[in-house]
Scaffold this motif. Sequence first.
Motif, PDB file in Angstrom:
ATOM      1  N   UNK A 101       0.818  -1.218   0.000  1.00 14.13           N
ATOM      2  CA  UNK A 101       0.000   0.000   0.000  1.00 14.13           C
ATOM      3  C   UNK A 101       0.854   1.270   0.000  1.00 14.13           C
ATOM      4  N   UNK A 102       0.342   2.320  -0.645  1.00 11.83           N
ATOM      5  CA  UNK A 102       1.111   3.566  -0.789  1.00 11.83           C
ATOM      6  C   UNK A 102       1.503   4.156   0.564  1.00 11.83           C
ATOM      7  N   UNK A 103       0.611   4.087   1.511  1.00 11.56           N
ATOM      8  CA  UNK A 103       0.905   4.636   2.833  1.00 11.56           C
ATOM      9  C   UNK A 103       2.091   3.917   3.478  1.00 11.56           C
ATOM     10  N   UNK A 165       6.828  -5.913   7.886  1.00  9.64           N
ATOM     11  CA  UNK A 165       6.142  -7.185   7.658  1.00  9.64           C
ATOM     12  C   UNK A 165       6.096  -7.437   6.157  1.00  9.64           C
ATOM     13  N   UNK A 166       6.028  -8.695   5.768  1.00 10.19           N
ATOM     14  CA  UNK A 166       5.817  -9.001   4.360  1.00 10.19           C
ATOM     15  C   UNK A 166       4.460  -8.412   3.967  1.00 10.19           C
ATOM     16  N   UNK A 167       4.480  -7.491   3.013  1.00 13.51           N
ATOM     17  CA  UNK A 167       3.244  -6.845   2.591  1.00 13.51           C
ATOM     18  C   UNK A 167       3.023  -5.469   3.190  1.00 13.51           C
ATOM     19  N   UNK A 168       3.951  -4.985   4.020  1.00 15.02           N
ATOM     20  CA  UNK A 168       3.772  -3.652   4.586  1.00 15.02           C
ATOM     21  C   UNK A 168       4.455  -3.491   5.924  1.00 15.02           C
ATOM     22  N   UNK A 243      18.649   3.197  -9.018  1.00 18.66           N
ATOM     23  CA  UNK A 243      17.613   2.168  -9.181  1.00 18.66           C
ATOM     24  C   UNK A 243      16.586   2.385  -8.091  1.00 18.66           C
ATOM     25  N   UNK A 244      15.758   3.417  -8.233  1.00 21.22           N
ATOM     26  CA  UNK A 244      14.890   3.832  -7.120  1.00 21.22           C
ATOM     27  C   UNK A 244      13.955   2.720  -6.653  1.00 21.22           C
ATOM     28  N   UNK A 245      13.793   2.623  -5.340  1.00 14.80           N
ATOM     29  CA  UNK A 245      12.843   1.723  -4.715  1.00 14.80           C
ATOM     30  C   UNK A 245      12.083   2.537  -3.682  1.00 14.80           C
ATOM     31  N   UNK A 246      11.072   1.933  -3.061  1.00 12.03           N
ATOM     32  CA  UNK A 246      10.196   2.670  -2.139  1.00 12.03           C
ATOM     33  C   UNK A 246       9.709   3.949  -2.822  1.00 12.03           C
ATOM     34  N   UNK A 247       9.819   5.101  -2.131  1.00 12.01           N
ATOM     35  CA  UNK A 247       9.325   6.360  -2.701  1.00 12.01           C
ATOM     36  C   UNK A 247      10.453   7.254  -3.190  1.00 12.01           C
ATOM     37  N   UNK A 248      11.665   6.712  -3.328  1.00  9.61           N
ATOM     38  CA  UNK A 248      12.807   7.559  -3.680  1.00  9.61           C
ATOM     39  C   UNK A 248      12.674   8.154  -5.078  1.00  9.61           C
ATOM     40  N   UNK A 249      11.962   7.472  -5.973  1.00 10.79           N
ATOM     41  CA  UNK A 249      11.760   8.032  -7.298  1.00 10.79           C
ATOM     42  C   UNK A 249      11.029   9.358  -7.276  1.00 10.79           C
ATOM     43  N   UNK A 250      10.159   9.543  -6.289  1.00 11.04           N
ATOM     44  CA  UNK A 250       9.406  10.802  -6.161  1.00 11.04           C
ATOM     45  C   UNK A 250      10.150  11.835  -5.324  1.00 11.04           C
ATOM     46  N   UNK A 294      -4.412  10.215   2.142  1.00 11.71           N
ATOM     47  CA  UNK A 294      -5.647   9.855   2.843  1.00 11.71           C
ATOM     48  C   UNK A 294      -5.429   8.633   3.726  1.00 11.71           C
ATOM     49  N   UNK A 295      -6.266   8.429   4.728  1.00  7.51           N
ATOM     50  CA  UNK A 295      -6.145   7.209   5.557  1.00  7.51           C
ATOM     51  C   UNK A 295      -6.284   5.961   4.688  1.00  7.51           C
ATOM     52  N   UNK A 296      -5.582   4.934   5.071  1.00  2.00           N
ATOM     53  CA  UNK A 296      -5.649   3.699   4.302  1.00  2.00           C
ATOM     54  C   UNK A 296      -4.862   2.605   4.983  1.00  2.00           C
ATOM     55  N   UNK A 297      -4.859   1.415   4.395  1.00  3.73           N
ATOM     56  CA  UNK A 297      -4.138   0.285   5.014  1.00  3.73           C
ATOM     57  C   UNK A 297      -2.630   0.477   4.939  1.00  3.73           C
ATOM     58  N   UNK A 298      -1.922  -0.190   5.838  1.00  2.00           N
ATOM     59  CA  UNK A 298      -0.455  -0.143   5.825  1.00  2.00           C
ATOM     60  C   UNK A 298       0.130  -1.541   5.600  1.00  2.00           C
TER      61      UNK A 298
END
Length: 380
Positions: A101-103, A165-168, A243-250, A294-298
């Motif tokens: 998830x983006x969050x 955790x695997x998945x967030x 080789x951007x990963x996570x949010x480093x590209x932004x 916005x609020x959302x899953x992690x």
Amino acid sequence: MTETTVGIGGAAESTDMVLNIGPQHPSTHGVLRLRLVLDGERIASAEPVVGYMHRGAEKLFEARDYRQIVMLANRHDWLSAFSNELGVVMAVERMLGMEVPERAVWMRTLLAELNRVLNHLMFLGSYPLELGGITPIFHAFREREELQAVMEEISGGRMHYMFNRVGGLKEDLPAGWLGRARAAIADVRTRMDVYDKLVHGNEIFRARTRGVGVLSAEAVHAYGVSGPIARASGVDFDLRRDEPYLAYGELADVLKVVTRTEGDCLARFEVLLDQTHNALDLAVACLDRMAELPPGPVNQRLPKVLKAPEGSTYAWTENPLGINGYYLVSKGEKTPYRLKLRSASFNNIQALAVLLPGQLVADMVSILGSLFFVVGDIDK
């Protein structure tokens, strides 16, 4: 008649002396042994002897499921626990083809940069200590404590966070945490001039480090050296940008890859210091972005028994001390068939074999401290 030859000291000039540095703990950052051959006051050859802290983490991975291996993975570099967890879960997620998830992506980026600052502050304080300057370590621990408090609040751990955790991530942020993290970062930023002026501007510190322990770019490539040490020798490579990963590209407009060309102890300290400033800037940029989300899953909902499909994958991350790689092989079971760690400190410390010969014994501690290694990261 018996003839006796008595040496009067002249032979000592052509006799090499073998000196063991370590493996007692106070000699280095952990239990490392250096076998030096000395020619008078100069080092003729150096051999790093590793393995005194080896706990067999890679073998233990094969007997733990994909949830349990996170606990093993965050301990080898105890100053970069969050980043270590991150690389392992990213490898498993890549094997599963899982989207996070983006969050969670932005939270991971924020916590990885805070972990980078915590790592670097330890060395910014301990390196002057090894050269006789005791004051900076007290400042470093004060700043670490402030950031450690916000990391402990979110994860419950002071060193081994166990938050990935695997998945967030394990859970969402506590109420008001973003504001407290922003305040802690602001406090630390206002006091970073301690290292800019008290340490970097100190003429004794500069005399002990400038022109000492020059590591060439060729040696960097030959030994696979990475991170701040490689960039101090002019090797302009950083996975977060290249080789951007996570949010480093932004975050490309905030991320600055700091390099020097001198390759000496002073250059390595300067890169580490500038990288700490930039990590704080990146953390603030992450906080700004998270305030807009916005609020959302992690995290992703996972089955009770998590099995990775058969195959292999490789994930690598720009850890605080350099490039960490994770080669995962699966046979379709709930445990890895093989998980190989490529830790930054292991490669970095091998460069001592070419870095120390020709140097004075008095400069050995200056060079050793400037390699910014964690012995658990060498031995695994």
